[in-house]
Design an enzyme around this catalytic site. Structure first.
Site, short mmCIF file in Angstrom:
data_model
loop_
_atom_site.label_atom_id
_atom_site.label_comp_id
_atom_site.label_asym_id
_atom_site.label_seq_id
_atom_site.Cartn_x
_atom_site.Cartn_y
_atom_site.Cartn_z
N GLU A 126 19.37 12.05 9.19
CA GLU A 126 17.94 11.41 9.42
C GLU A 126 17.83 10.61 8.00
O GLU A 126 18.08 11.11 6.86
CB GLU A 126 16.81 12.39 9.48
N ASN A 170 13.73 18.85 9.06
CA ASN A 170 13.10 18.85 10.58
C ASN A 170 14.40 19.81 11.26
O ASN A 170 15.21 19.45 11.79
CB ASN A 170 13.34 17.57 11.29
N LYS A 247 10.09 23.17 6.02
CA LYS A 247 9.04 22.12 6.48
C LYS A 247 8.14 22.60 7.36
O LYS A 247 8.67 22.83 8.50
CB LYS A 247 9.75 20.92 6.80
N GLU A 251 4.41 16.92 10.60
CA GLU A 251 4.98 15.94 11.53
C GLU A 251 5.53 16.68 12.60
O GLU A 251 6.56 16.44 13.14
CB GLU A 251 5.92 15.38 10.86
N ARG A 295 -4.77 10.04 3.07
CA ARG A 295 -3.27 10.59 3.13
C ARG A 295 -2.88 10.91 1.75
O ARG A 295 -2.05 11.98 1.72
CB ARG A 295 -2.15 9.42 3.71
N LYS A 319 6.90 16.24 -3.11
CA LYS A 319 7.51 14.90 -3.42
C LYS A 319 6.82 14.36 -4.76
O LYS A 319 5.74 14.50 -5.21
CB LYS A 319 7.29 14.00 -2.18
N ASP A 324 4.66 9.20 0.03
CA ASP A 324 6.04 9.44 0.71
C ASP A 324 6.94 8.53 0.32
O ASP A 324 7.30 7.53 0.94
CB ASP A 324 5.84 8.98 2.28
N GLU A 346 10.91 16.87 -5.48
CA GLU A 346 11.55 16.40 -4.46
C GLU A 346 11.73 14.79 -4.52
O GLU A 346 10.70 14.16 -4.69
CB GLU A 346 11.20 16.76 -3.11
N GLU A 352 15.51 5.16 1.99
CA GLU A 352 14.50 5.18 3.42
C GLU A 352 13.69 3.83 3.11
O GLU A 352 13.74 3.02 4.08
CB GLU A 352 14.06 6.16 3.41
N HIS A 465 3.45 1.27 1.75
CA HIS A 465 3.71 1.57 3.23
C HIS A 465 3.44 0.33 4.18
O HIS A 465 2.65 0.39 5.09
CB HIS A 465 2.79 2.74 3.56
N TRP A 488 -0.31 6.50 9.64
CA TRP A 488 0.88 6.12 9.61
C TRP A 488 1.28 4.60 9.66
O TRP A 488 2.22 3.79 9.78
CB TRP A 488 1.71 6.49 11.02
#
Ligand code: BDP
Length: 656
Positions: A126, A170, A247, A251, A295, A319, A324, A346, A352, A465, A488
């Site tokens: 991922e 995940n 986690k 999500e 968020r 994080k 994110d 983290e 990404e 984002h 999102w």
């Protein structure tokens, strides 16, 4: 004093056992095959290969000092002594000596320095952009597989990484099947001599998902027994197993809240199972609350009230930023809101949100800035989401190995400068010896400027984002997906309208600034004091408002997008000029990626300025290049790739 070994290392003959499929990582040019499996044997073998003409004494002197620390001293005539309280320190001291023979004493800044792999059992990774997973689960390990793991372990040990989480957060419940535990034990055996402990990510609903129970309620005694038994099974095969990364309730992943329990209930239940074995639970704070709170406030809202409720062997993993892994985020306010909780930070090594493995973005500047801000409250572990796959270059982009390298170096010593790390990497991994110092200087400058360049051409001034949906490659500030969570979608974050742009997170808006400790709370809330790089993160600013730079917001936005593109072109020129000093295949590979990066930078600039200009009713200021295409053209671009892919140059050419 126990004198482990005193060797004239030049006498040690070593056979190279590298398999054809495994290349040594770029900063370690040779392949080491230790005679035995022990940590000290590896240290000896590395020294024999790395400085064959020197005599190095390895002295193990057990005491109360940090077992990972070491002292290097020079004993004259090119001879050295490395002294450490334990073999781990001798290993780290040996790699340190190979980098730099200056006499010194070192010990790591934090005790847990780990990679988090987001690797799935089926071999996909991922957000991985370097091929498939290096971990195999369903077929027997071959010699080549084992050699890959050894080379991986060496690379990590050489920069002080001492723990690895083998699989995706995940998490597949299969991770806790007996078959997978046996395989994790094989990996642990390969990694142990390099002082690397293994952990796994677990699915909170495993007792139910594996078919053993019909609930995963953490307060149910049968569930507790299930986890206790599972821990016993794991530790019977892996006595130094690190523990679980979790986690939960994020999500779509299951968690204690599915059963009306808290994060603390869930984490403590696992912590009790692991505690007798010295294992720990790392519980992630990356959550989406069901509320409609900003968020950026959600992790704090959920975790701050739980401070002090976690058992001592639970660490909450936060994080670096509150949202994110955006190209540039202020630090998460949660770091200073959990004084009575063990914490890990983290970071994301894989790119990404930074052009995947196509773009050069050396992340040490961002990380060291974060470490400076977040260090005030402190944390005792640091995690990096790995950028490693089975690609012959390990990280696909040869210069992305610098991020793996820098992560380890900074986790060990938070005070190292990005410049020093870049220089070290260029010298070890990029240029052939001897390269003129101007070349090393210009490549170092290219590396250290690269992250900020990406921020400029993607999301300057605190924009965040505004990526394409799903795969997160390329701009899509207009993105709409029917039925998707508001938070999102890019428009939730940029809030552009005819008057201005940016998210008001001051007390007159969402008051996310109120979650910060001072001095950040006041700094970020003040429109005029707020650093320009976070302006639109914290403020909604009018298009024509003047900034401290003397430009209006609209002009500054245009200026920064253009500046980012120009920087990318500058990197290309620097790289071309370095051609005589870089191995040709590597040079060509990086040159091709820099070409893609320049064209992507133009795409980002043109698409974003066309979009924001349209909303603002603004033209580009005099002297700026006109977008190559209409806004409509950019809106129609659809790369059609998965979350596991980096787009090829051919695919990208087709949308230019
Ligand atoms: C997001 C990624 C997603 C991860 C998630 C996480 O897009 O793939 O699963 O973070 O950290 O950034 O859990």
């Amino acid at each position: 004093m126990r004198h482990l070994t005193l060797l004239t290392l030049a006498c040690l003959a070593l056979a190279s056992m590298a398999s054809a499929s495994t290349s040594p990582v770029r900063w370690l040019h040779h392949t080491v095959a230790p005679a035995g499996d022990a940590t000290v044997a590896i240290a000896e073998a590395e020294l024999a290969q790395g400085i064959p003409s020197a005599t190095v004494s390895l002295v193990c002197k057990p005491d109360d000092a940090n077992p990972e620390g070491f002292t290097i001293s020079s004993t004259g005539n090119g001879s050295f002594t490395i002294e450490a309280p334990a073999p781990a320190g001798l290993l780290y001291g040996s790699y340190a000596l190979l980098r730099d023979t200056t006499p010194r004493t070192e010990a790591p800044a934090c005790s847990l320095r780990m990679l988090n792999h987001w690797d799935n059992p089926d071999g996909t990774v991922e957000r991985g952009y370097a091929g498939r997973s290096i971990w195999k689960w369903d077929s027997p390990l071959t010699d080549a597989d084992r050699e890959t793991v050894r080379q991986y372990a060496r690379a990590n040990a050489s920069v002080g990484i001492n723990c690895t989480v083998l699989n995706n957060v995940n998490a597949s419940p299969r991770m806790l099947s007996s078959q997978f535990i046996k395989r994790a034990a094989e990996y642990a055996d390969l990694l142990r001599p390099y002082n690397i402990r293994v952990m796994v990510s677990v699915n909170f609903a495993s007792p139910r998902a594996l078919g053993d129970l019909d609930t995963a309620d953490p307060l149910d005694p049968a569930v507790q027994k299930w986890w206790n038994d599972k821990a016993d099974e794991i530790y019977s095969l892996i006595p130094d197993f690190g523990g679980f990364l979790v986690k939960a309730n994020s999500e779509g992943e299951p968690g204690p809240m599915d059963f009306g329990r808290t994060h603390a209930d869930g984490a403590n239940m696992m912590a009790r199972a692991l505690q007798p074995h010295n294992g720990r639970v790392i519980w992630r704070s990356f959550v989406y609350s069901p509320s409609d709170a900003d968020r950026a406030k959600q992790a704090y809202n959920e975790f701050q009230p739980l401070d002090g409720q976690f058992l001592p062997n639970v660490m909450v993993q936060i994080k670096n930023g509150p949202i994110d892994f955006q190209p540039r985020e202020p630090h998460s306010p949660l770091f200073s809101a959990l004084p009575n909780t063990e914490k890990t930070a983290e970071l994301q090594i894989t790119q990404e949100y930074l052009g995947h493995s196509n773009h050069l973005a050396f992340l040490a500047p961002m990380w060291s800035e974060f470490l400076e801000a977040a260090l005030i409250p402190g944390f005792s572990g640091i995690a990096g989401v790995a950028n490693i796959g089975d690609h012959p270059e390990w990280t696909a982009h040869p210069l992305a190995q610098a991020n793996w390298y820098a992560f380890g170096r900074l986790a060990w010593d938070h005070s190292l400068t990005p410049e020093a790390i870049a220089r070290e990497f260029i010298r070890l991994a990029v240029v052939k010896d001897p390269a003129p110092s101007e070349v090393i200087d210009s490549l170092t400058a290219m590396m250290t400027a690269s992250h900020e360049a990406v921020v400029d051409y993607m999301m300057p001034l605190g924009l965040h984002h505004i990526f394409a949906w799903g795969h997160h490659y390329g701009p899509q500030p207009w993105c709409e997906v029917p039925g998707a969570r508001e938070d999102w979608l890019p428009r939730y974050y940029h809030r552009a309208d005819s008057k201005g742009v940016g998210f008001d997170r001051t007390p007159s808006g969402s008051n996310a600034t109120g979650q910060y400790a001072e001095p950040y709370r006041s700094l970020y809330a003040d429109r005029h004091a707020c650093p320009p790089e976070y302006l639109l993160w914290f403020h909604h600013v009018g298009w024509d408002e003047p900034l401290s730079t003397g430009r209006t917001l609209w002009e500054e936005l245009c200026h920064r997008y253009q500046r980012g593109v120009e920087k990318a072109h500058g990197f290309e020129e620097t790289w071309i000029a370095a051609a005589p000093y870089v191995e040709p295949a590597m040079h060509a590979d990086v040159a091709a990626r820099l070409r893609t990066q320049c064209r992507d930078a133009e795409w980002w600039r043109d698409a974003c300025l066309a979009y924001f200009g349209d909303i603002a009713g603004k033209q580009l200021p005099e002297g700026y290049p006109k977008p190559a295409h209409t806004l409509d053209h950019y809106r129609k671009i659809d790369l059609g790739i998965t979350n596991y892919e980096c787009p090829s140059p051919q695919l990208l050419d087709s949308i230019r």
